[in-house]
Design a protein around this motif. Structure first.
Motif, PDB file in Angstrom:
ATOM      1  N   UNK A   1      -5.168 -12.541  10.895  1.00 19.02           N
ATOM      2  CA  UNK A   1      -4.333 -13.704  10.554  1.00 19.02           C
ATOM      3  C   UNK A   1      -5.128 -14.795   9.846  1.00 19.02           C
ATOM      4  N   UNK A   2      -5.994 -14.380   8.940  1.00 13.65           N
ATOM      5  CA  UNK A   2      -6.789 -15.344   8.162  1.00 13.65           C
ATOM      6  C   UNK A   2      -6.148 -15.579   6.794  1.00 13.65           C
ATOM      7  N   UNK A   3      -6.392 -16.741   6.227  1.00  8.73           N
ATOM      8  CA  UNK A   3      -5.827 -17.086   4.925  1.00  8.73           C
ATOM      9  C   UNK A   3      -6.872 -17.764   4.056  1.00  8.73           C
ATOM     10  N   UNK A   4      -6.863 -17.391   2.767  1.00  6.18           N
ATOM     11  CA  UNK A   4      -7.781 -17.980   1.788  1.00  6.18           C
ATOM     12  C   UNK A   4      -9.239 -17.816   2.229  1.00  6.18           C
ATOM     13  N   UNK A   5      -9.585 -16.578   2.580  1.00  7.49           N
ATOM     14  CA  UNK A   5     -10.945 -16.257   2.994  1.00  7.49           C
ATOM     15  C   UNK A   5     -11.550 -15.293   1.990  1.00  7.49           C
ATOM     16  N   UNK A   6     -12.774 -15.576   1.561  1.00  8.05           N
ATOM     17  CA  UNK A   6     -13.506 -14.707   0.650  1.00  8.05           C
ATOM     18  C   UNK A   6     -14.769 -14.213   1.349  1.00  8.05           C
ATOM     19  N   UNK A   7     -14.920 -12.897   1.443  1.00  3.89           N
ATOM     20  CA  UNK A   7     -16.136 -12.300   1.993  1.00  3.89           C
ATOM     21  C   UNK A   7     -16.758 -11.463   0.890  1.00  3.89           C
ATOM     22  N   UNK A   8     -17.888 -11.899   0.376  1.00  9.38           N
ATOM     23  CA  UNK A   8     -18.474 -11.288  -0.817  1.00  9.38           C
ATOM     24  C   UNK A   8     -19.944 -10.956  -0.600  1.00  9.38           C
TER      25      UNK A   8
ATOM     26  N   UNK B   1      -6.839 -12.823   1.502  1.00  7.59           N
ATOM     27  CA  UNK B   1      -8.198 -12.468   1.925  1.00  7.59           C
ATOM     28  C   UNK B   1      -8.781 -11.521   0.886  1.00  7.59           C
ATOM     29  N   UNK B   2      -9.961 -11.827   0.388  1.00  9.18           N
ATOM     30  CA  UNK B   2     -10.610 -11.012  -0.639  1.00  9.18           C
ATOM     31  C   UNK B   2     -11.956 -10.512  -0.140  1.00  9.18           C
ATOM     32  N   UNK B   3     -12.114  -9.193  -0.162  1.00 10.36           N
ATOM     33  CA  UNK B   3     -13.407  -8.563   0.093  1.00 10.36           C
ATOM     34  C   UNK B   3     -13.940  -8.089  -1.249  1.00 10.36           C
ATOM     35  N   UNK B   4     -15.111  -8.571  -1.620  1.00  9.05           N
ATOM     36  CA  UNK B   4     -15.620  -8.261  -2.964  1.00  9.05           C
ATOM     37  C   UNK B   4     -17.124  -7.988  -2.911  1.00  9.05           C
ATOM     38  N   UNK B   5     -17.539  -6.996  -3.673  1.00  7.06           N
ATOM     39  CA  UNK B   5     -18.948  -6.611  -3.746  1.00  7.06           C
ATOM     40  C   UNK B   5     -19.476  -6.215  -2.376  1.00  7.06           C
ATOM     41  N   UNK B   6     -18.735  -5.368  -1.703  1.00  9.36           N
ATOM     42  CA  UNK B   6     -19.196  -4.813  -0.436  1.00  9.36           C
ATOM     43  C   UNK B   6     -19.933  -3.500  -0.690  1.00  9.36           C
ATOM     44  N   UNK B   7     -20.958  -3.251   0.106  1.00  8.87           N
ATOM     45  CA  UNK B   7     -21.652  -1.966   0.108  1.00  8.87           C
ATOM     46  C   UNK B   7     -21.493  -1.376   1.508  1.00  8.87           C
ATOM     47  N   UNK B   8     -20.619  -0.379   1.628  1.00  5.91           N
ATOM     48  CA  UNK B   8     -20.244   0.175   2.930  1.00  5.91           C
ATOM     49  C   UNK B   8     -20.722   1.620   3.012  1.00  5.91           C
ATOM     50  N   UNK B   9     -21.408   1.983   4.091  1.00  6.85           N
ATOM     51  CA  UNK B   9     -21.828   3.364   4.282  1.00  6.85           C
ATOM     52  C   UNK B   9     -22.209   3.595   5.738  1.00  6.85           C
ATOM     53  N   UNK B  10     -22.311   4.879   6.090  1.00  3.19           N
ATOM     54  CA  UNK B  10     -22.768   5.309   7.413  1.00  3.19           C
ATOM     55  C   UNK B  10     -21.923   4.718   8.532  1.00  3.19           C
ATOM     56  N   UNK B  11     -20.597   4.858   8.403  1.00  4.42           N
ATOM     57  CA  UNK B  11     -19.680   4.426   9.458  1.00  4.42           C
ATOM     58  C   UNK B  11     -19.134   5.651  10.189  1.00  4.42           C
ATOM     59  N   UNK B  12     -18.695   5.447  11.423  1.00  2.65           N
ATOM     60  CA  UNK B  12     -18.264   6.564  12.223  1.00  2.65           C
ATOM     61  C   UNK B  12     -16.808   6.928  12.095  1.00  2.65           C
ATOM     62  N   UNK B  13     -15.940   5.929  11.818  1.00  2.00           N
ATOM     63  CA  UNK B  13     -14.497   6.205  11.873  1.00  2.00           C
ATOM     64  C   UNK B  13     -13.723   5.371  10.863  1.00  2.00           C
ATOM     65  N   UNK B  14     -14.105   5.474   9.597  1.00  3.78           N
ATOM     66  CA  UNK B  14     -13.348   4.809   8.545  1.00  3.78           C
ATOM     67  C   UNK B  14     -14.119   3.697   7.858  1.00  3.78           C
ATOM     68  N   UNK B  15     -13.608   3.310   6.688  1.00  7.32           N
ATOM     69  CA  UNK B  15     -14.281   2.292   5.897  1.00  7.32           C
ATOM     70  C   UNK B  15     -13.656   0.923   6.036  1.00  7.32           C
ATOM     71  N   UNK B  16     -12.645   0.640   5.200  1.00  8.21           N
ATOM     72  CA  UNK B  16     -12.026  -0.687   5.164  1.00  8.21           C
ATOM     73  C   UNK B  16     -10.511  -0.544   5.226  1.00  8.21           C
ATOM     74  N   UNK B  17      -9.891  -1.328   6.089  1.00  8.31           N
ATOM     75  CA  UNK B  17      -8.435  -1.413   6.188  1.00  8.31           C
ATOM     76  C   UNK B  17      -7.995  -2.798   5.757  1.00  8.31           C
ATOM     77  N   UNK B  18      -7.018  -2.867   4.833  1.00  5.62           N
ATOM     78  CA  UNK B  18      -6.402  -4.147   4.482  1.00  5.62           C
ATOM     79  C   UNK B  18      -4.907  -4.024   4.704  1.00  5.62           C
ATOM     80  N   UNK B  19      -4.368  -4.944   5.487  1.00  5.01           N
ATOM     81  CA  UNK B  19      -2.971  -4.863   5.894  1.00  5.01           C
ATOM     82  C   UNK B  19      -2.410  -6.262   6.085  1.00  5.01           C
TER      83      UNK B  19
END
Length: 231
Positions: A85-92, A112-130
């Motif tokens: 429930x966040x609004x106008x959040x940038x995680x870069x 909410x904007x996720x930008x320039x993420x480097x994601x790897x070596x996770x156990x159960x999924x990457x990124x969910x946006x809903x």
């Protein structure tokens, strides 16, 4: 006493570092059906506990007008970051790796904007946006942009997509998604946009899957998929 004794493996030098995961254990009093992924013919996938009860390294709940940039997170027995429930959040410029769960989950809120993420070596999924509201088709306008996502299914190998879109009005664009065993992108809901993504080396172990995967609900309409490359 708060002391931890380690019997090092052969070859470990005195100056070598040892990294341990740090996160609370999952609650034990929750119904068993909330602990795993489930999908029905009429509902969207459920892949998580409540935002405030699931172990997470970074939790933002009802945060507005906030920028998070240039911080690495990793090595935790839970989810890397939950934005609820966040609004106008940038995680870069976020480096997120080494989680037993997903790297990031955005639920509810808007812009909410996720930008320039480097994601790897996770156990159960990457990124969910809903987010958004399906009865009124109100868009949440969440975005995942310009990121690299790979090796996000080291523990659970199916139904844990590298990227998951749910709700109304999310955008996944200009990302490089590669080396996952099942779906690269899974989509549920309305008026989502997927464009200009490079998808490589997916669908490695599981059947009944697609680099882009959706279905089971004829009301999931208005979605646009264009200018993507799958190799």
């Amino acid at each position: 006493s708060g002391e931890l004794f380690v019997w090092p493996p052969e070859g470990l030098e005195v100056d070598d570092s040892i990294q341990l995961s740090t996160a609370l254990a999952a609650p034990t009093d929750l119904p068993q059906e909330t602990l795993g992924a489930s999908t029905t013919a009429t509902s969207e996938p459920t892949q998580h506990l409540s935002a405030t009860s699931e172990p997470t390294l970074v939790l933002m709940d009802s945060v507005t007008d906030f920028d998070w940039s240039g911080i690495a997170i990793g090595r935790s027995r839970g989810v890397g970051m939950i934005l609820n429930n966040c609004s106008n959040v940038n995680a870069a410029h976020v480096d997120a790796r080494g989680f037993s769960g997903m790297a990031a989950r955005v639920t509810g809120g808007s812009n909410v904007t996720l930008r320039w993420w480097n994601v790897s070596e996770c156990g159960a999924g990457g990124i969910l946006i809903s987010g958004g509201d399906r009865p009124t088709l109100t868009s949440c306008n969440h975005q995942l942009l310009d990121s690299e996502i790979s090796h996000t299914d080291n523990w659970v190998t199916y139904e844990v997509p590298a990227v998951s879109q749910q709700g109304v009005g999310t955008t996944v664009a200009h990302n490089h998604i590669h080396d996952v065993k099942h779906h690269a992108i899974r989509q549920a809901g309305n008026n989502h946009l997927i464009e200009m993504n490079l998808i490589e080396n997916t669908l490695l172990e599981c059947w009944d899957c697609g680099a882009y995967h959706t279905g089971r609900d004829l009301t999931w309409q208005g979605n646009v998929i264009r200018y993507n490359v799958n190799v």
